[in-house]
Scaffold this active site. Sequence first.
Site, mmCIF file in Angstrom:
data_model
loop_
_atom_site.group_PDB
_atom_site.id
_atom_site.type_symbol
_atom_site.label_atom_id
_atom_site.label_comp_id
_atom_site.label_asym_id
_atom_site.label_seq_id
_atom_site.Cartn_x
_atom_site.Cartn_y
_atom_site.Cartn_z
ATOM 1 N N VAL A 188 0.769 -1.192 0.001
ATOM 2 C CA VAL A 188 0.029 -0.017 0.174
ATOM 3 C C VAL A 188 0.890 1.137 -0.094
ATOM 4 O O VAL A 188 0.593 2.243 -0.602
ATOM 5 C CB VAL A 188 -0.967 -0.024 1.140
ATOM 6 C CG1 VAL A 188 -1.696 1.253 1.248
ATOM 7 C CG2 VAL A 188 -1.965 -1.174 1.066
ATOM 8 N N GLY A 219 0.657 -18.561 -1.147
ATOM 9 C CA GLY A 219 1.326 -19.747 -1.385
ATOM 10 C C GLY A 219 1.353 -20.435 -2.584
ATOM 11 O O GLY A 219 0.444 -19.810 -3.734
ATOM 12 N N ASP A 232 4.878 -22.676 5.902
ATOM 13 C CA ASP A 232 5.350 -24.003 5.673
ATOM 14 C C ASP A 232 6.755 -23.731 4.946
ATOM 15 O O ASP A 232 7.430 -24.463 4.808
ATOM 16 C CB ASP A 232 4.363 -24.644 4.776
ATOM 17 C CG ASP A 232 2.971 -24.962 5.260
ATOM 18 O OD1 ASP A 232 3.165 -24.875 6.804
ATOM 19 O OD2 ASP A 232 2.163 -25.101 4.656
ATOM 20 N N ASP A 259 16.122 -34.580 19.720
ATOM 21 C CA ASP A 259 17.008 -35.461 19.709
ATOM 22 C C ASP A 259 16.701 -36.302 18.382
ATOM 23 O O ASP A 259 17.802 -36.870 17.797
ATOM 24 C CB ASP A 259 16.676 -36.552 20.745
ATOM 25 C CG ASP A 259 16.969 -35.840 22.240
ATOM 26 O OD1 ASP A 259 18.112 -36.283 22.813
ATOM 27 O OD2 ASP A 259 16.059 -35.409 22.775
ATOM 28 N N PHE A 302 15.635 -38.575 29.014
ATOM 29 C CA PHE A 302 14.661 -37.717 28.374
ATOM 30 C C PHE A 302 14.945 -37.471 26.823
ATOM 31 O O PHE A 302 16.056 -37.366 26.689
ATOM 32 C CB PHE A 302 14.060 -36.546 29.037
ATOM 33 C CG PHE A 302 15.285 -35.634 28.850
ATOM 34 C CD1 PHE A 302 16.242 -35.280 29.638
ATOM 35 C CD2 PHE A 302 15.068 -34.250 28.021
ATOM 36 C CE1 PHE A 302 17.125 -34.503 29.781
ATOM 37 C CE2 PHE A 302 15.957 -33.487 27.810
ATOM 38 C CZ PHE A 302 16.963 -33.484 28.681
HETATM 39 O O1 F6P Z 1 -0.101 -23.975 5.133
HETATM 40 C C1 F6P Z 1 -0.094 -23.627 6.360
HETATM 41 C C2 F6P Z 1 -0.951 -24.566 7.217
HETATM 42 O O2 F6P Z 1 -0.867 -24.048 8.503
HETATM 43 C C3 F6P Z 1 -0.034 -25.835 7.158
HETATM 44 O O3 F6P Z 1 0.951 -26.067 7.942
HETATM 45 C C4 F6P Z 1 -1.414 -26.747 7.761
HETATM 46 O O4 F6P Z 1 -1.339 -28.108 7.162
HETATM 47 C C5 F6P Z 1 -2.487 -25.862 7.007
HETATM 48 O O5 F6P Z 1 -2.036 -25.012 6.854
HETATM 49 C C6 F6P Z 1 -3.771 -26.226 7.838
HETATM 50 O O6 F6P Z 1 -4.694 -25.385 6.892
HETATM 51 P P1 F6P Z 1 -6.241 -25.047 7.516
HETATM 52 O O7 F6P Z 1 -5.987 -24.076 8.527
HETATM 53 O O8 F6P Z 1 -6.797 -24.303 6.288
HETATM 54 O O9 F6P Z 1 -6.863 -26.410 7.870
#
Ligand code: F6P
Length: 324
Positions: free
Chosen positions: A24, A102, A128, A188, A216
Amino acid sequence: MKKIAVMTSGGDAPGLNACIRAVVRAGHYYSLEVVGVKRGFKGLIEKEFYPLSPRDVSLIINRGGTVLLSAREKRFHQYEFRKKAAENIREERIDCLFVIGGNGSFQGAYLLQKEFGIPVIGIPKTIDNDTYGTEYTIGFDTAVNNAVDAIDKIRDTSMSHERVFVVEVMGRDSGFIALSAGIASGADITLIPEYPFPMHVIVDTILQAQKRGKKFSIIVVAEGVASAKEIAEILTEKLKPYDFGGVRYSVLGYIQRGGSPTAYDRIVASRFGVFAVEQFVNGQTGIMVAMENGKVVSKPLGISFGKVKKPDLSDFELNNILTL
Ligand code: F6P
């Protein structure tokens, strides 16, 4: 005066507001008229456009979510709804649509340009970090920090009760969040879909750690591998003969996607937004903004889909070396 529109689409990610603000303000800086589209592709179909002035985006750089709202709009898979969206964009006299999204959102934007000649520019965001063609997507750093914060807390109980903890993080089909959160929290074992890890190796790693006096363990699992619950159930069975305080699991879920963006996400979002507008001012459309070797560059929008972006194998190996 040329007119641009900006929208956010798909899952929200911290840093979206910083990017909206950048588009913007850069738009006004370059004497463009700027409108926002509410609810992503849904708003395009339902004609939810509204003007955005530089002041309308004040005090949002630090806020999570998206002030433009977002949606996962299934109707956009159908030609007739894309046509409707294109008609609305034309009626609004939009010269370029900026889609902060995305993979799925980029495909939608690509079709608008290909089928109806609507000029578009994609700006990559998703916690992601799995968008092909760019090293970085807005929101990833905050999501990793949120996950690390949570794992640090879980470790307190894991250590105090000598328990094995399985922590599930988001990422859809990719392991970027898990891998980074695993390295940063000193997990781990980190399980990601791209580089499978057999169950007997997981059990062995836990038992080896126990032999070294560490009773642990933290296992970070990407949701694309299996649920934390499933893994915890298997481990409970396999570890029964050994002296542990038990196995527990935790699903971090949406806390990873919310909250104030990190400084890094705000900076990248600001750079991406301004760069995108400058590309339009220089006559470029049909592109996506990308990060390559740490620099902001533009690439053809079409390259981002149909291909899978994988984390570096060296990062995965690094994680394994550090668990000794
Ligand atoms: O793409 C982002 C994300 O948070 C992923 O990590 C996850 O699998 C998905 O979206 C969940 O999507 P929604 O909130 O639409 O169920």
